[in-house]
Design a protein around this motif. Structure first.
Motif, PDB file in Angstrom:
ATOM      1  N   PRO A 133      16.746  -1.819  -8.939  1.00  0.00           N
ATOM      2  CA  PRO A 133      16.179  -2.660  -9.134  1.00  0.00           C
ATOM      3  C   PRO A 133      15.205  -3.549  -9.757  1.00  0.00           C
ATOM      4  N   THR A 134      15.006  -3.386 -10.967  1.00  0.00           N
ATOM      5  CA  THR A 134      14.464  -3.558 -11.709  1.00  0.00           C
ATOM      6  C   THR A 134      13.361  -5.056 -11.682  1.00  0.00           C
ATOM      7  N   VAL A 135      14.173  -5.775 -11.754  1.00  0.00           N
ATOM      8  CA  VAL A 135      13.871  -7.106 -11.722  1.00  0.00           C
ATOM      9  C   VAL A 135      12.908  -7.101 -10.379  1.00  0.00           C
ATOM     10  N   LEU A 136      12.802  -6.922  -9.183  1.00  0.00           N
ATOM     11  CA  LEU A 136      12.833  -7.219  -7.617  1.00  0.00           C
ATOM     12  C   LEU A 136      11.157  -5.549  -8.318  1.00  0.00           C
ATOM     13  N   ILE A 137      11.508  -4.815  -8.701  1.00  0.00           N
ATOM     14  CA  ILE A 137      10.491  -3.529  -9.343  1.00  0.00           C
ATOM     15  C   ILE A 137       9.313  -4.317 -10.200  1.00  0.00           C
ATOM     16  N   ASP A 138       9.615  -4.992 -10.997  1.00  0.00           N
ATOM     17  CA  ASP A 138       8.773  -6.540 -11.842  1.00  0.00           C
ATOM     18  C   ASP A 138       8.429  -6.990 -10.719  1.00  0.00           C
ATOM     19  N   ALA A 139       8.880  -7.827 -10.925  1.00  0.00           N
ATOM     20  CA  ALA A 139       8.454  -8.547  -9.823  1.00  0.00           C
ATOM     21  C   ALA A 139       7.142  -8.452  -8.635  1.00  0.00           C
ATOM     22  N   LEU A 140       7.738  -6.949  -7.949  1.00  0.00           N
ATOM     23  CA  LEU A 140       5.987  -6.681  -7.198  1.00  0.00           C
ATOM     24  C   LEU A 140       5.451  -6.030  -8.160  1.00  0.00           C
ATOM     25  N   TYR A 141       4.938  -5.888  -9.400  1.00  0.00           N
ATOM     26  CA  TYR A 141       4.290  -5.415 -10.242  1.00  0.00           C
ATOM     27  C   TYR A 141       3.371  -5.680 -10.354  1.00  0.00           C
ATOM     28  N   GLU A 142       3.658  -7.447 -11.161  1.00  0.00           N
ATOM     29  CA  GLU A 142       3.448  -8.469 -11.492  1.00  0.00           C
ATOM     30  C   GLU A 142       2.194  -9.073  -9.970  1.00  0.00           C
ATOM     31  N   ARG A 143       2.901  -8.950  -8.980  1.00  0.00           N
ATOM     32  CA  ARG A 143       2.028  -8.918  -7.683  1.00  0.00           C
ATOM     33  C   ARG A 143       1.247  -8.661  -7.510  1.00  0.00           C
ATOM     34  N   GLY A 144       1.146  -7.481  -8.580  1.00  0.00           N
ATOM     35  CA  GLY A 144      -0.091  -6.233  -7.791  1.00  0.00           C
ATOM     36  C   GLY A 144      -0.371  -4.871  -6.966  1.00  0.00           C
ATOM     37  N   SER A 145       0.753  -5.731  -5.684  1.00  0.00           N
ATOM     38  CA  SER A 145       0.445  -4.833  -4.409  1.00  0.00           C
ATOM     39  C   SER A 145       0.464  -2.949  -5.105  1.00  0.00           C
ATOM     40  N   GLY A 146      -0.702  -2.469  -4.158  1.00  0.00           N
ATOM     41  CA  GLY A 146      -0.924  -1.065  -4.263  1.00  0.00           C
ATOM     42  C   GLY A 146      -1.069  -0.376  -3.438  1.00  0.00           C
ATOM     43  N   GLY A 147      -1.350   0.752  -3.391  1.00  0.00           N
ATOM     44  CA  GLY A 147      -1.122   1.670  -2.285  1.00  0.00           C
ATOM     45  C   GLY A 147       0.003   1.737  -1.410  1.00  0.00           C
ATOM     46  N   LEU A 148       1.321   2.202  -2.168  1.00  0.00           N
ATOM     47  CA  LEU A 148       2.362   2.027  -2.471  1.00  0.00           C
ATOM     48  C   LEU A 148       3.580   3.029  -1.559  1.00  0.00           C
ATOM     49  N   ARG A 149       3.592   3.563  -0.113  1.00  0.00           N
ATOM     50  CA  ARG A 149       4.569   4.651  -0.128  1.00  0.00           C
ATOM     51  C   ARG A 149       6.133   4.097  -0.512  1.00  0.00           C
ATOM     52  N   VAL A 150       6.856   4.335  -1.542  1.00  0.00           N
ATOM     53  CA  VAL A 150       8.303   4.664  -1.917  1.00  0.00           C
ATOM     54  C   VAL A 150       8.569   6.230  -1.331  1.00  0.00           C
TER      55      VAL A 150
END
Length: 256
Positions: free
Chosen positions: A32-49
């Motif tokens: 899901p590259t489009v959603l991932i790119d949107a999350l990147y732009e949002r700037g969220s960090g410390g994510l547990r993937v």
């Protein structure tokens, strides 16, 4: 019942720092590259993937990884992502590796409300006995190791107890979907996507083709809409963006 949101940015707007994510795809297939790119732009960090692998360098989850946004990863394949290997060995990220089938069942069980299950995969190894390096210290020593797991015998064979996985959010990609969130995946893209969608408490799906309710053959639906909360319709350009991870060309006789 209409789960379509206006944009990928709107879909990921409430994914904050420290959130856990189940992300579909394998390599570059079904990611899901489009959603991932949107999350990147949002700037969220410390994510547990939670994902089979963590993308490639600069692509998919690789974008979040390179930006230092991922704190912990659970998966079964590190692959050719050199930045992932560097961060892991440098102690910048925690990694829990597991057998691929175990990962798949952990998410499926989580989505089905099953807290744990027994499997023969990993018996007699560090998966069951503990001691796998989860995190390294900056000096190269092991800072955190995996704990031992319960092993029981059933029918004369030993099995290890594995806990299921659920996450705050799930990001998946589908070939077709309707406004109710019913999804169909294309061939190999039907890898971890349905399982990730089941594991997420809130599931976001980007779809290459959006149709109206009733247009999908019920027998062809791979994931029912009950597991999906938000649907993002991709543009034709976004839907066509499907790079090849490793292009191979075979030389033919008689041709220069």
């Amino acid at each position: 019942m209409d789960k379509v949101v206006a944009s990928a940015a709107e879909a990921v707007a409430d994914i904050g720092d420290g959130a856990s994510l189940a992300v579909g795809g394998f390599g570059l297939c079904g990611v899901p590259t489009v959603l991932i790119d949107a999350l990147y732009e949002r700037g969220s960090g410390g994510l547990r993937v939670v994902s089979n692998n963590c993308g490639l360098d600069g692509r998919g989850l690789g974008r979040l990884l390179a930006a230092g946004r991922i704190a912990r990863a659970q998966g079964s394949y590190v692959g050719d992502n050199k930045e992932f290997a560097r961060q892991y060995l440098a102690g910048e990220i925690e990694l829990e590796l597991m057998p691929q089938g175990t990962l798949a069942e952990k998410m499926r069980a989580g989505g089905a409300g099953i807290p744990a299950f027994y499997t023969p995969a990993g018996v007699g190894t560090m998966i069951a006995e503990g001691g796998l390096p989860w995190r390294y210290a900056p000096d190269g020593t092991v800072a955190v190791t995996s704990p031992p797991k319960e092993v029981r015998e059933f029918g004369g064979r030993q099995y290890v107890l594995e806990e299921s996985i659920t996450t705050d959010f799930a990001l998946v990609r589908a070939a077709r979907g309707d406004r109710h969130g019913n999804l169909i995946f294309d061939k190999a893209a039907r890898n971890f996507n349905p399982l990730c969608a089941m594991a997420g408490r809130v599931t976001l799906a980007e779809v290459e083709e959006l149709v109206e309710p009733g247009e999908l053959d019920p027998d062809a639906v791979h994931l029912p809409g009950v597991f999906v909360q938000r649907v993002v319709r991709l543009t034709p350009e976004q839907a066509a963006d499907k790079p090849i991870e490793k292009r191979t060309v075979t030389e033919r006789e008689g041709r220069d």
